[in-house]
Design a protein around this motif. Structure first.
Motif, PDB file in Angstrom:
ATOM      1  N   UNK A   1     -46.776  23.140  77.056  1.00  0.00           N
ATOM      2  CA  UNK A   1     -47.105  22.158  77.631  1.00  0.00           C
ATOM      3  C   UNK A   1     -47.169  20.681  76.945  1.00  0.00           C
ATOM      4  N   UNK A   2     -47.300  20.744  75.607  1.00  0.00           N
ATOM      5  CA  UNK A   2     -47.199  19.943  74.729  1.00  0.00           C
ATOM      6  C   UNK A   2     -46.221  18.573  74.901  1.00  0.00           C
ATOM      7  N   UNK A   3     -44.932  19.296  75.120  1.00  0.00           N
ATOM      8  CA  UNK A   3     -43.919  18.364  75.307  1.00  0.00           C
ATOM      9  C   UNK A   3     -43.861  17.673  76.627  1.00  0.00           C
ATOM     10  N   UNK A   4     -44.393  18.003  77.388  1.00  0.00           N
ATOM     11  CA  UNK A   4     -44.499  17.414  78.963  1.00  0.00           C
ATOM     12  C   UNK A   4     -45.615  16.434  78.786  1.00  0.00           C
ATOM     13  N   UNK A   5     -46.852  16.919  78.334  1.00  0.00           N
ATOM     14  CA  UNK A   5     -48.284  16.137  78.499  1.00  0.00           C
ATOM     15  C   UNK A   5     -48.756  15.616  77.105  1.00  0.00           C
ATOM     16  N   UNK A   6     -48.069  15.691  75.978  1.00  0.00           N
ATOM     17  CA  UNK A   6     -48.679  15.604  74.755  1.00  0.00           C
ATOM     18  C   UNK A   6     -49.001  13.955  74.507  1.00  0.00           C
ATOM     19  N   UNK A   7     -48.704  13.097  75.474  1.00  0.00           N
ATOM     20  CA  UNK A   7     -49.019  11.691  75.104  1.00  0.00           C
ATOM     21  C   UNK A   7     -50.533  11.479  75.462  1.00  0.00           C
ATOM     22  N   UNK A   8     -50.824  12.369  76.353  1.00  0.00           N
ATOM     23  CA  UNK A   8     -52.237  12.490  76.552  1.00  0.00           C
ATOM     24  C   UNK A   8     -53.209  13.187  75.472  1.00  0.00           C
ATOM     25  N   UNK A   9     -54.378  12.773  75.535  1.00  0.00           N
ATOM     26  CA  UNK A   9     -55.317  13.580  74.531  1.00  0.00           C
ATOM     27  C   UNK A   9     -55.699  15.005  75.603  1.00  0.00           C
ATOM     28  N   UNK A  10     -55.911  15.851  74.854  1.00  0.00           N
ATOM     29  CA  UNK A  10     -56.378  17.276  75.634  1.00  0.00           C
ATOM     30  C   UNK A  10     -57.735  17.515  75.505  1.00  0.00           C
ATOM     31  N   UNK A  11     -58.379  18.222  76.402  1.00  0.00           N
ATOM     32  CA  UNK A  11     -59.670  18.728  76.435  1.00  0.00           C
ATOM     33  C   UNK A  11     -59.398  20.037  76.821  1.00  0.00           C
ATOM     34  N   UNK A  12     -59.636  21.049  75.784  1.00  0.00           N
ATOM     35  CA  UNK A  12     -59.454  22.528  75.700  1.00  0.00           C
ATOM     36  C   UNK A  12     -60.736  23.154  76.027  1.00  0.00           C
ATOM     37  N   UNK A  13     -60.886  23.766  77.058  1.00  0.00           N
ATOM     38  CA  UNK A  13     -62.130  24.419  77.776  1.00  0.00           C
ATOM     39  C   UNK A  13     -62.079  25.866  77.734  1.00  0.00           C
ATOM     40  N   UNK A  14     -63.120  26.463  77.128  1.00  0.00           N
ATOM     41  CA  UNK A  14     -63.219  27.933  77.364  1.00  0.00           C
ATOM     42  C   UNK A  14     -64.427  28.100  78.353  1.00  0.00           C
ATOM     43  N   UNK A  15     -64.506  28.978  79.143  1.00  0.00           N
ATOM     44  CA  UNK A  15     -65.537  29.068  80.081  1.00  0.00           C
ATOM     45  C   UNK A  15     -65.957  30.673  80.096  1.00  0.00           C
ATOM     46  N   UNK A  16     -67.370  30.907  80.013  1.00  0.00           N
ATOM     47  CA  UNK A  16     -67.747  32.405  80.311  1.00  0.00           C
ATOM     48  C   UNK A  16     -68.955  32.356  81.063  1.00  0.00           C
ATOM     49  N   UNK A  17     -69.277  33.332  81.625  1.00  0.00           N
ATOM     50  CA  UNK A  17     -70.424  33.420  82.564  1.00  0.00           C
ATOM     51  C   UNK A  17     -71.863  33.301  82.061  1.00  0.00           C
ATOM     52  N   UNK A  18     -72.516  32.380  82.282  1.00  0.00           N
ATOM     53  CA  UNK A  18     -73.806  32.317  81.797  1.00  0.00           C
ATOM     54  C   UNK A  18     -74.537  33.409  82.062  1.00  0.00           C
TER      55      UNK A  18
END
Length: 161
Positions: free
Chosen positions: A23-40
Motif C-alpha cells: 500500500x505504500x506506493x499508493x498511499x505513502x504520501x500520507x502518514x500512517x497510523x499502524x494499529x494493533x487490536x486485541x480483546x481487552x
C-alpha cells in the motif's frame, strides 16, 4: 501532503506486513497510523472461566496472574504496533506511528472507530486467504471493513494471488 493518517490494521502476520509494503506506493504520501487490536480483559476471562463443561467458575481467582498476563499482552501489542510503524516508514510512508488498542469490540469495529476519529483518508489490511468455510466460521475483518468503513479500504491479497 494531507495530515490525516492512513489507518493500517497490523497483527504482525506476513499478510499484514505485505499490506504495508504493497500500500505504500499508493498511499505513502500520507502518514500512517499502524494499529494493533486485541480483546481487552481476555486474561481475566480465562482466570474466571469454568475449567470443564458446565462446572461453575473457580472460587479462587488468579487476579495477580491475570493482571501480569494482561500487562504482558499490552506490551507485546505495543511492540507489534511499533514494529509495524517501522515497516511503514521503511516501505515509503511519509511518517508512521504505532497504536495498540484494547477493546471489547471486533477488530473491524475498532479500526472503523479509529479511522473515523482520525478522519482517515483510507484503511489498509491484509487478507489472510482463509477458505470460505473458515471465513464463515471466523468472520472476515476485511469483508466487514469494506462493508462498513467510512473511507476507502485497501485489502491486499494473500501471497501468490
Amino acid at each position: 501532503m494531507d495530515s490525516a493518517p492512513v489507518v493500517i490494521g497490523f497483527d504482525g502476520s506476513p499478510a499484514a506486513e505485505r499490506a504495508i509494503r504493497d500500500s505504500a506506493a499508493l498511499l505513502g504520501t500520507h502518514p500512517a497510523l499502524v494499529v494493533t487490536v486485541w480483546e481487552a480483559g481476555r486474561s481475566f476471562a480465562a482466570a474466571t472461566a469454568p475449567i470443564v463443561g458446565l462446572q461453575p467458575a473457580p472460587i479462587m481467582l488468579d487476579i495477580r496472574g491475570a493482571l501480569v498476563a494482561e500487562a504482558r499482552e499490552q506490551e507485546v501489542m505495543q511492540i507489534t504496533a511499533q514494529r509495524g510503524a517501522q515497516l511503514a516508514r521503511e516501505a515509503g510512508y511519509a511518517d508512521a506511528t504505532g497504536l495498540a488498542v484494547a477493546e471489547d469490540a471486533t477488530v473491524a469495529a475498532t479500526l472503523i472507530r479509529v479511522a473515523t476519529e482520525r478522519h482517515s483518508p483510507g484503511l489498509v489490511v491484509g487478507a489472510h486467504g482463509h477458505s470460505r468455510v473458515a471465513e464463515f466460521l471466523l468472520g472476515s475483518t476485511s469483508r466487514a471493513l469494506v462493508a462498513r468503513a467510512p473511507c476507502p479500504v485497501v485489502v491486499t491479497g494473500p501471497h501468490g494471488s
